[in-house]
Design a protein around this motif. Structure first.
Motif, mmCIF file in Angstrom:
data_model
loop_
_atom_site.group_PDB
_atom_site.id
_atom_site.type_symbol
_atom_site.label_atom_id
_atom_site.label_comp_id
_atom_site.label_asym_id
_atom_site.label_seq_id
_atom_site.Cartn_x
_atom_site.Cartn_y
_atom_site.Cartn_z
ATOM 1 N N GLY A 1 42.026 50.110 -22.992
ATOM 2 C CA GLY A 1 41.549 49.041 -22.120
ATOM 3 C C GLY A 1 40.477 49.546 -21.169
ATOM 4 N N LEU A 2 40.720 50.714 -20.599
ATOM 5 C CA LEU A 2 39.744 51.311 -19.684
ATOM 6 C C LEU A 2 38.418 51.531 -20.402
ATOM 7 C CD1 LEU A 2 39.276 52.699 -16.901
ATOM 8 C CD2 LEU A 2 39.720 54.827 -18.092
ATOM 9 N N ASN A 3 38.516 52.056 -21.633
ATOM 10 C CA ASN A 3 37.307 52.296 -22.421
ATOM 11 C C ASN A 3 36.554 50.987 -22.642
ATOM 12 O OD1 ASN A 3 36.745 54.331 -25.408
ATOM 13 N ND2 ASN A 3 35.336 53.350 -23.994
ATOM 14 N N TYR A 4 37.327 49.937 -22.952
ATOM 15 C CA TYR A 4 36.698 48.655 -23.209
ATOM 16 C C TYR A 4 36.000 48.116 -21.962
ATOM 17 C CZ TYR A 4 35.619 44.403 -25.397
ATOM 18 O OH TYR A 4 34.890 43.375 -25.915
ATOM 19 N N VAL A 5 36.694 48.230 -20.820
ATOM 20 C CA VAL A 5 36.115 47.761 -19.556
ATOM 21 C C VAL A 5 34.819 48.513 -19.264
ATOM 22 C CG1 VAL A 5 36.463 47.700 -17.065
ATOM 23 C CG2 VAL A 5 38.323 47.051 -18.591
ATOM 24 N N VAL A 6 34.866 49.847 -19.381
ATOM 25 C CA VAL A 6 33.680 50.659 -19.083
ATOM 26 C C VAL A 6 32.525 50.281 -20.009
ATOM 27 C CG1 VAL A 6 32.754 53.007 -19.207
ATOM 28 C CG2 VAL A 6 34.923 52.586 -18.086
ATOM 29 N N HIS A 7 32.836 50.132 -21.297
ATOM 30 C CA HIS A 7 31.795 49.789 -22.264
ATOM 31 C C HIS A 7 31.157 48.447 -21.929
ATOM 32 C CE1 HIS A 7 30.488 48.622 -26.506
ATOM 33 N NE2 HIS A 7 29.679 49.576 -26.112
ATOM 34 N N THR A 8 31.998 47.467 -21.602
ATOM 35 C CA THR A 8 31.469 46.143 -21.281
ATOM 36 C C THR A 8 30.606 46.178 -20.027
ATOM 37 O OG1 THR A 8 33.495 45.256 -22.197
ATOM 38 C CG2 THR A 8 32.105 43.728 -20.994
ATOM 39 N N VAL A 9 31.076 46.929 -19.023
ATOM 40 C CA VAL A 9 30.291 47.006 -17.789
ATOM 41 C C VAL A 9 28.937 47.663 -18.067
ATOM 42 C CG1 VAL A 9 30.184 48.081 -15.515
ATOM 43 C CG2 VAL A 9 32.272 46.962 -16.247
ATOM 44 N N LEU A 10 28.937 48.724 -18.877
ATOM 45 C CA LEU A 10 27.678 49.393 -19.217
ATOM 46 C C LEU A 10 26.726 48.431 -19.911
ATOM 47 C CD1 LEU A 10 28.788 52.910 -20.545
ATOM 48 C CD2 LEU A 10 28.014 52.281 -18.271
ATOM 49 N N LEU A 11 27.306 47.566 -20.768
ATOM 50 C CA LEU A 11 26.473 46.606 -21.496
ATOM 51 C C LEU A 11 25.970 45.486 -20.595
ATOM 52 C CD1 LEU A 11 28.165 45.811 -24.924
ATOM 53 C CD2 LEU A 11 25.844 46.581 -24.553
ATOM 54 N N GLN A 12 26.840 44.985 -19.718
ATOM 55 C CA GLN A 12 26.521 43.743 -19.018
ATOM 56 C C GLN A 12 25.790 43.943 -17.684
ATOM 57 O OE1 GLN A 12 26.973 40.803 -20.183
ATOM 58 N NE2 GLN A 12 28.383 41.118 -21.889
ATOM 59 N N TRP A 13 26.032 45.060 -17.020
ATOM 60 C CA TRP A 13 25.493 45.230 -15.674
ATOM 61 C C TRP A 13 24.089 45.806 -15.801
ATOM 62 C CZ3 TRP A 13 27.800 48.946 -11.433
ATOM 63 C CH2 TRP A 13 27.454 48.464 -10.162
ATOM 64 N N ASP A 14 23.168 45.026 -16.389
ATOM 65 C CA ASP A 14 21.938 45.662 -16.851
ATOM 66 C C ASP A 14 20.977 46.055 -15.738
ATOM 67 O OD1 ASP A 14 21.445 43.063 -16.425
ATOM 68 O OD2 ASP A 14 20.824 42.582 -18.464
ATOM 69 N N GLU A 15 21.122 45.466 -14.520
ATOM 70 C CA GLU A 15 20.197 45.904 -13.466
ATOM 71 C C GLU A 15 20.475 47.350 -13.041
ATOM 72 O OE1 GLU A 15 22.878 42.795 -11.383
ATOM 73 O OE2 GLU A 15 22.183 43.275 -13.381
ATOM 74 N N VAL A 16 21.695 47.831 -13.296
ATOM 75 C CA VAL A 16 22.011 49.213 -12.933
ATOM 76 C C VAL A 16 21.990 50.141 -14.152
ATOM 77 C CG1 VAL A 16 23.811 50.730 -12.016
ATOM 78 C CG2 VAL A 16 23.354 48.530 -10.933
#
Lengths: 286, 332
Positions: free
Chosen positions: B128-143
């Motif tokens: 789950g943690l891996n999934y959360v991190v991956h999604t954040v990396l994908l979605q938080w594109d301004e950072v």
């Protein structure tokens, strides 16, 4: 405002029903074998794939195609248990869980080879004409999902309470040693639990893929959320799985509606981590 | 004892140190023998993977726990370094260790509640943690730069030496790997390591003999996360570009396969597992089509037939054969 809420609740219940089906599959295997069955994830994909082939390659009508797809997934599940898991003859949980991870990767590889990597679309069970319920417009597919989930749960309840095989499985779940002492064959129980897990996962796949589109790894995310739902409700508990599934579905659709849809998929796992933090046994865990 | 026996005794007593020295010597000489940048690129990737696998193997093999989310720590390390150096303009070396410390804190926050529980909860929580991190990396594109990735990460340098060509990277990366290897080798021979091995064998027995099992599990989890984060930082500085796809859940399962192939609880095996899985695509032409199939197949076959891993399993088999042979000859 009110219709929005109702709309979100309906879509949450629809997604939740799917998670509940997958979560039940996880619970069945976990209760009889004591392991997490990561292959459940691919049973979901396989359900959609078999449905696709039954509809378009064989040209079957909807209902026989659905039954065929679910039966085929159950069959695949039994083969996987017989060929993939049983020869390992290990009771080391670390080995068994990694084994299901490996088998899941293999199965995904086979799916990729057989059906290709392209996204496919599966038609809904009945034509897409939204139905108005209390002001919210609901797709017939959502009603199918809710209806068939209830039917599946009813059949499961009947199976576990009225048939001798089902009673044997509950005996194994409650005390494996005692069950072995009274002569319940563990091989048959394992096979049955895999078949049930496969059928449930397959049904979830058949029902959900008209909404999500079909792809070789469509089951991964759904399967993981199903697992999160199972933990949310209390791992191994059937009512917990259903409650966890519905709860997770509602949470997801409400947060997508009111907070942010980009992070919709993250909600399940954040909730999961929070639940593990606060009440690791889940809502209905023993 | 004769001179020959003395020598053999000395060799067997210091075999770990000798192996490590030999390996270090081979690594120092390697770029003189092989100067093909492509090959060096591959061995450098092995070094990065080996660092993660070493940590993960401590956690899986020694502590007997399951993590299916180490790519999350790898990714946090890589993106942490990228953001610290490019966005905030911090110097690379301090930011690398700062990021590793922060990732360690993340692991601590996840580990403390979850490690109270048994195997599958942990598998799921890390996934789950891996999934959360991956999604954040994908979605938080301004950072993070979103799906297109994060480019322009500066190379590491010491004084005037800039690590930006395969040969200098070889020394940098393998230097780190050797340090981690020695660290792990020493750790498992220490009191803490013995406690961990006891924990993997039987948690109740270990606890009754005075091993603080919960804190041992959390510590080794944090250590493995820190190693993964360091590997991530090195990865980012080495390729100067990172994208979210490198840090998905399938990378995590690949890491687990490396651990299993190398042998759960075998430090040397970790390096072997990382090398084997990294080189596999080079040996197989048709690999792309059948990648999942091959990876899954290897995992399943190793678990079924050599659950201790390829190296440990094979050496155990040879050892048993030799013992049997000696017994037969002694009898005859």
């Amino acid at each position: 405002m009110y219709t929005d809420l109702l709309q979100y609740i309906f879509s949450g219940l629809t997604g939740g029903a799917i998670y509940a089906l997958i979560a039940l599959g996880f619970c069945v295997v976990s209760n009889t074998m004591g392991i997490v069955n990561f292959i459940q994830v691919d049973f979901v994909t396989l359900g959609g794939m078999f449905m696709f082939s039954a509809l378009f390659a064989l040209g079957l009508p909807t209902v026989p195609a659905l039954v065929l797809a679910v039966c085929l997934v159950a069959l695949v599940a039994m083969v996987v248990e017989r060929v993939g898991l049983r020869p390992a003859r290990s009771d080391n949980h670390l080995v068994l869980i990694f084994l299901t991870v490996g088998l899941s990767i293999i199965l995904r590889g086979i799916i990729k080879i057989v059906w290709g990597k392209n996204r496919m679309a599966l038609p809904p069970l009945t034509p897409d004409v939204p139905v108005q319920i209390l002001g919210a417009s609901v797709l017939p597919q959502a009603l199918w999902i809710l209806g068939l989930t209830v039917v599946a749960i009813a059949i499961l309840t009947w199976f576990f309470h009225k048939t001798s095989l089902g009673l044997c499985m509950r005996a194994v779940a409650s005390n494996p040693t005692a069950a072995a002492v009274v002569g319940i064959a563990s091989g048959r129980i394992r096979l049955t639990s895999y078949a049930i897990a496969g059928a449930l996962g397959g049904l979830a796949g058949v029902l959900v893929t008209p909404i999500t589109t079909l792809n070789y790894d469509v089951g991964v995310l759904l399967g993981l959320k199903g697992f999160a739902a199972a933990i949310l409700g209390g791992f191994g508990s059937f009512p917990g799985a259903i409650l966890g599934g519905l709860g997770l579905g509602l949470l997801e659709s409400l947060s997508a509606g009111y907070l942010s849809s980009a992070y919709k998929d993250v909600v399940a796992f954040v909730v999961l981590l929070l639940v593990l933090f606060v009440r690791p046994k889940g809502f209905l865990g023993k | 004892m004769t001179g020959r026996q003395n020598l053999l005794y000395f060799l067997s007593l210091h075999r770990t140190g000798l192996f490590a020295t030999l390996m270090a010597a081979a690594l120092i000489l390697f770029p003189y023998i092989e100067d093909n940048p492509y090959t060096l690129g591959l061995t450098n990737l092995i070094a990065i993977n080996a660092i993660i696998v070493l940590g993960l193997n401590l956690f899986i093999g020694y502590a007997g726990q399951i993590s299916l989310g180490h790519a999350a720590f790898f990714g946090l390390g890589a993106y942490g370094s990228a953001i610290a150096t490019v966005t905030f303009g911090l110097p690379p070396w301090p930011s690398m260790f700062l990021v590793a410390a922060l990732v360690g804190l993340v692991a601590l926050a996840v580990g403390i509640p979850v490690l109270r529980l048994s195997g599958h909860y942990l598998a799921m929580a890390t996934l789950g943690l891996n999934y959360v991190v991956h999604t954040v990396l994908l979605q938080w594109d301004e950072v993070t730069g979103g799906p297109s990735g994060f480019a322009g990460i500066p190379s590491l340098s010491v004084a005037d030496v800039v690590f930006d060509d395969p040969v200098s990277l070889h020394y940098l990366l393998w230097g780190f790997t050797m340090v981690c290897l020695l660290l792990c080798l020493n750790l498992v021979r220490s009191g803490v390591g013995r406690g961990l091995a006891a924990l993997a064998g039987d948690e109740t027995a270990a606890a009754s003999l005075g091993v603080d099992t919960r804190s041992a599990k959390v510590k080794v989890f944090v250590l493995s996360a820190v190693l993964a984060s360091l590997a991530g930082s090195l990865f980012a500085h080495c390729y100067s570009y990172v994208s979210p796809d490198t840090f998905g859940i399938f990378t995590s399962t690949d890491m687990v396969i490396m651990v299993v192939v190398g042998g759960m609880g075998s430090i040397w095996g970790s390096v072997f597992g990382a090398a084997f899985l990294t080189l596999l695509p080079e040996w197989m032409e048709i690999f792309d089509t059948y990648k999942d199939f091959v990876h899954g197949g290897i995992l399943v076959l190793v678990l079924m037939f050599l659950p201790q891993g390829l190296i440990t399993g094979l050496t155990d088999m040879i050892r048993v054969r030799m013992a049997l042979w000696r017994r037969d000859h002694a009898a005859a």
